[in-house]
Design a protein around this motif. Structure first.
Motif, PDB file in Angstrom:
ATOM      1  N   HIS A   4       0.849  -1.191   0.000  1.00 35.89           N
ATOM      2  CA  HIS A   4       0.000   0.000   0.000  1.00 35.89           C
ATOM      3  C   HIS A   4       0.884   1.240   0.000  1.00 35.89           C
ATOM      4  CE1 HIS A   4      -3.749   2.184   0.510  1.00 35.89           C
ATOM      5  NE2 HIS A   4      -4.363   1.040   0.286  1.00 35.89           N
ATOM      6  N   LEU A   5       0.325   2.381   0.340  1.00 37.94           N
ATOM      7  CA  LEU A   5       1.066   3.641   0.315  1.00 37.94           C
ATOM      8  C   LEU A   5       1.155   4.230   1.716  1.00 37.94           C
ATOM      9  CD1 LEU A   5      -0.612   5.341  -2.780  1.00 37.94           C
ATOM     10  CD2 LEU A   5       1.747   4.526  -2.667  1.00 37.94           C
ATOM     11  N   LEU A   6       2.288   4.873   1.997  1.00 36.24           N
ATOM     12  CA  LEU A   6       2.391   5.674   3.207  1.00 36.24           C
ATOM     13  C   LEU A   6       1.986   7.110   2.883  1.00 36.24           C
ATOM     14  CD1 LEU A   6       5.843   4.478   4.632  1.00 36.24           C
ATOM     15  CD2 LEU A   6       3.549   3.701   5.272  1.00 36.24           C
ATOM     16  N   GLY A   7       1.366   7.777   3.843  1.00 36.99           N
ATOM     17  CA  GLY A   7       1.006   9.186   3.681  1.00 36.99           C
ATOM     18  C   GLY A   7       1.357   9.951   4.938  1.00 36.99           C
ATOM     19  N   GLU A   8       1.328  11.287   4.818  1.00 34.81           N
ATOM     20  CA  GLU A   8       1.671  12.176   5.934  1.00 34.81           C
ATOM     21  C   GLU A   8       3.085  11.883   6.440  1.00 34.81           C
ATOM     22  OE1 GLU A   8      -1.488  12.538   8.870  1.00 34.81           O
ATOM     23  OE2 GLU A   8      -3.002  12.164   7.332  1.00 34.81           O
ATOM     24  N   VAL A   9       3.959  11.472   5.491  1.00 38.32           N
ATOM     25  CA  VAL A   9       5.373  11.249   5.818  1.00 38.32           C
ATOM     26  C   VAL A   9       6.219  11.964   4.758  1.00 38.32           C
ATOM     27  CG1 VAL A   9       5.044   9.015   6.942  1.00 38.32           C
ATOM     28  CG2 VAL A   9       5.466   9.090   4.481  1.00 38.32           C
ATOM     29  N   THR A  10       7.479  12.135   5.050  1.00 37.90           N
ATOM     30  CA  THR A  10       8.433  12.624   4.048  1.00 37.90           C
ATOM     31  C   THR A  10       9.519  11.580   3.921  1.00 37.90           C
ATOM     32  OG1 THR A  10       9.909  13.682   5.634  1.00 37.90           O
ATOM     33  CG2 THR A  10       8.027  14.997   4.863  1.00 37.90           C
ATOM     34  N   LYS A  11      10.449  11.802   2.973  1.00 35.00           N
ATOM     35  CA  LYS A  11      11.518  10.813   2.808  1.00 35.00           C
ATOM     36  C   LYS A  11      12.399  10.765   4.057  1.00 35.00           C
ATOM     37  CE  LYS A  11      14.395  13.947   0.008  1.00 35.00           C
ATOM     38  NZ  LYS A  11      15.435  14.300   0.968  1.00 35.00           N
ATOM     39  N   ASP A  12      12.326  11.806   4.891  1.00 36.36           N
ATOM     40  CA  ASP A  12      13.127  11.810   6.117  1.00 36.36           C
ATOM     41  C   ASP A  12      12.398  11.177   7.298  1.00 36.36           C
ATOM     42  OD1 ASP A  12      15.253  13.187   4.838  1.00 36.36           O
ATOM     43  OD2 ASP A  12      14.072  15.035   4.988  1.00 36.36           O
ATOM     44  N   THR A  13      11.048  11.216   7.262  1.00 35.24           N
ATOM     45  CA  THR A  13      10.322  10.694   8.424  1.00 35.24           C
ATOM     46  C   THR A  13       9.841   9.255   8.235  1.00 35.24           C
ATOM     47  OG1 THR A  13       8.216  11.588   7.650  1.00 35.24           O
ATOM     48  CG2 THR A  13       9.544  13.001   9.089  1.00 35.24           C
ATOM     49  N   ALA A  14       9.750   8.791   6.988  1.00 35.21           N
ATOM     50  CA  ALA A  14       9.315   7.402   6.766  1.00 35.21           C
ATOM     51  C   ALA A  14      10.404   6.454   7.269  1.00 35.21           C
ATOM     52  CB  ALA A  14       9.051   7.165   5.285  1.00 35.21           C
ATOM     53  N   LYS A  15      10.000   5.445   8.050  1.00 34.31           N
ATOM     54  CA  LYS A  15      10.977   4.518   8.623  1.00 34.31           C
ATOM     55  C   LYS A  15      10.439   3.096   8.588  1.00 34.31           C
ATOM     56  CE  LYS A  15      14.124   7.400  10.540  1.00 34.31           C
ATOM     57  NZ  LYS A  15      14.060   8.397   9.455  1.00 34.31           N
ATOM     58  N   ILE A  16      11.345   2.166   8.383  1.00 36.75           N
ATOM     59  CA  ILE A  16      10.986   0.761   8.532  1.00 36.75           C
ATOM     60  C   ILE A  16      10.682   0.503  10.007  1.00 36.75           C
ATOM     61  CG2 ILE A  16      11.925  -1.601   8.463  1.00 36.75           C
ATOM     62  CD1 ILE A  16      13.387  -0.781   5.875  1.00 36.75           C
ATOM     63  N   GLY A  17       9.626  -0.257  10.266  1.00 33.37           N
ATOM     64  CA  GLY A  17       9.256  -0.551  11.650  1.00 33.37           C
ATOM     65  C   GLY A  17       8.288   0.453  12.238  1.00 33.37           C
ATOM     66  N   MET A  18       8.029   1.523  11.490  1.00 31.76           N
ATOM     67  CA  MET A  18       7.127   2.561  11.965  1.00 31.76           C
ATOM     68  C   MET A  18       5.712   1.999  12.143  1.00 31.76           C
ATOM     69  SD  MET A  18       6.924   6.237  10.126  1.00 31.76           S
ATOM     70  CE  MET A  18       6.173   5.666   8.634  1.00 31.76           C
ATOM     71  N   GLU A  19       5.069   2.388  13.236  1.00 28.93           N
ATOM     72  CA  GLU A  19       3.687   1.952  13.450  1.00 28.93           C
ATOM     73  C   GLU A  19       2.751   2.895  12.711  1.00 28.93           C
ATOM     74  OE1 GLU A  19       2.430   0.423  17.125  1.00 28.93           O
ATOM     75  OE2 GLU A  19       4.465   0.326  17.941  1.00 28.93           O
TER      76      GLU A  19
END
Lengths: 155, 189
Positions: free
Chosen positions: B133-148
């Motif tokens: 799926h897609l992540l939203g409300e993130v940037t390339k700096d805030t998106a992280k593996i393991g993020m809930e």
């Protein structure tokens, strides 16, 4: 338990389209043939002298001996019906209000046949062996393809 | 007279190169054809019900009672045990980012300025299984593996029974930040 489909109309489905576009080119021999048709209302075939076969539409190679041949042999424009059929269905399987007659035409001087629509003032004159001539579209409507000819009409 | 020639040497057989202009300016004879190709893809029993669930705002999975695997997207057959799966289960709307990509091209391969973040979301309660799926409300700096993350849904009236009924997954408020480089728990495929 495995579930069975009992209401096919409610099955989930997704509709879509494939946006596919083609531009076909006529090829080396087709180009010569198409331009002669469009510009001069003439038919050019490709002759293999060693096999004594004239191909119409022309090929770049003889299908029998694989020799290279060129579309330089003038044939037609008249010819004769080799075979024909009456079509009641269109290209999308729709029933045609007016059935069309389609035939194989061997132009004078050619050894192979063209498929095209056949017309006649008196349809009963469409017969195997009947002489035909091409009816060309107006020059401004021609694009160098086989449909630059509207039909072959029985003489 | 027509000429019959012998086969030309191989270096003569280099074809007939054409430029784009030759085609669009009518230098060569062309025939254009735009076939009308349509398809209707039937989703099948498992995915059909899954998509139907999305329309109702539910994430449905399928459980194998033998190995305990909870499959999402659901399958009617257990890939581990080679037997039919047994029951439907409804999952929550939260998960963890298993992996993601920062994507600068659109679906037609054109460049885009603002990247999208396609991600594999392990959905909570599905022992490590998840969906793309897609992540939203993130940037390339805030998106992280393991993020809930949690699902952001379209309003009910706009949902069509498609995977896009979930708009995207956003970082879950109040969740602890992921340990760096750590794979999320579960993962027992």
């Amino acid at each position: 338990m495995r579930e069975r489909v009992t209401q096919p109309t409610q099955m989930h489905h997704v509709d879509g389209t494939f946006p596919v576009q083609f531009i076909y080119t006529a090829g080396v021999a087709g180009e010569v043939f198409g331009k002669a048709l469009r510009d001069k209302e003439s038919f050019l075939g490709a002759r293999c002298d060693s096999c004594a076969v004239t191909y119409v539409p022309p090929r770049t190679y003889c299908e029998r001996c694989f020799a290279r041949i060129e579309a330089t042999r003038k044939v037609g424009p008249q010819g004769e019906i080799v075979s024909f059929t009456e079509s009641h269905l269109g290209p999308h399987n729709e029933r045609l209000a007016d059935p069309e007659t389609w035939g194989l035409i061997r132009l004078d001087g050619a050894d192979t046949v063209l498929v095209h629509r056949l017309t006649a003032k008196d349809p009963s004159r469409i017969a195997i062996g009947a002489r035909v001539k091409p009816i060309f579209r107006p020059k401004k409507d021609r694009t160098g393809v086989i449909t630059d000819i509207e039909s072959f009409a029985v003489l | 007279m027509a000429a019959t020639k012998a086969m030309p040497p191989a270096d003569e057989l280099k074809g007939t190169p054409l430029e784009h202009e030759d085609l669009v300016k009518g230098k060569v004879i062309t025939v254009r054809h735009n076939p009308d190709l349509r398809y209707r893809w039937a989703a099948g029993v498992a995915i059909g019900r899954f998509l139907g669930g999305l329309k109702e705002g539910k994430i449905l999975a399928r459980k194998c009672e033998m190995c305990g695997t909870i499959g999402v997207p659901p399958r009617m057959f257990c890939e581990v045990c080679f037997r039919p799966t047994d029951v439907w289960v409804e999952l929550g709307h939260t998960g963890r980012v298993n992996t993601f990509s920062t994507c600068y091209i659109a679906t037609d391969a054109t460049r885009v300025k603002d990247p999208s973040f396609p991600a594999v979301i392990e959905i909570d309660g599905a022992n490590g299984n998840g969906i793309l799926h897609l992540l939203g409300e993130v940037t390339k700096d805030t998106a992280k593996i393991g993020m809930e993350v949690e699902a952001v849904w379209k309003p009910a009236a706009e949902r069509q029974g498609l995977i896009t009924d979930i708009r995207y997954w956003r970082p879950r408020k109040g969740a602890a930040p992921p340990k760096s480089g750590g794979r999320s728990k579960g993962g027992s495929r």
